[in-house]
Design a protein around this motif. Structure first.
Motif: not given
Length: 76
Positions: A1-29
């Motif tokens: 629940m919730g995000m750290t400041r570091e994660t929040l600063a990157k959520i709109f960056d293409p290909f940024f994901t907090t999921k394990p490799i192969g579990k997300g593209t990081g393109l949604g936001m």
């Protein structure tokens, strides 16, 4: 629940994901930002508190789609 400041600063960056490799593209936001802000001239705001939760607020301008006409809700 919730995000750290570091994660929040990157959520709109293409290909940024907090999921394990192969579990997300990081393109949604990044795609959401492109559609709402760039394409439609709206706003996409996010507030997050780590350990508590995250809230997104999307704003879309109505006047962009009225061809310069004013919106009226009068039934006269």
């Amino acid at each position: 629940m919730g995000m750290t400041r570091e994660t929040l600063a990157k959520i709109f960056d293409p290909f940024f994901t907090t999921k394990p490799i192969g579990k997300g593209t990081g393109l949604g936001m990044a795609i959401a930002y492109q559609i709402v802000v760039v394409t439609h001239g709206g706003t996409l705001e996010v507030e997050s508190e780590f350990g508590k939760g995250t809230q997104f607020c999307i704003g879309l301008p109505v006047n962009n789609y009225l061809g310069g006409h004013e919106l009226s809700f009068d039934n006269d």
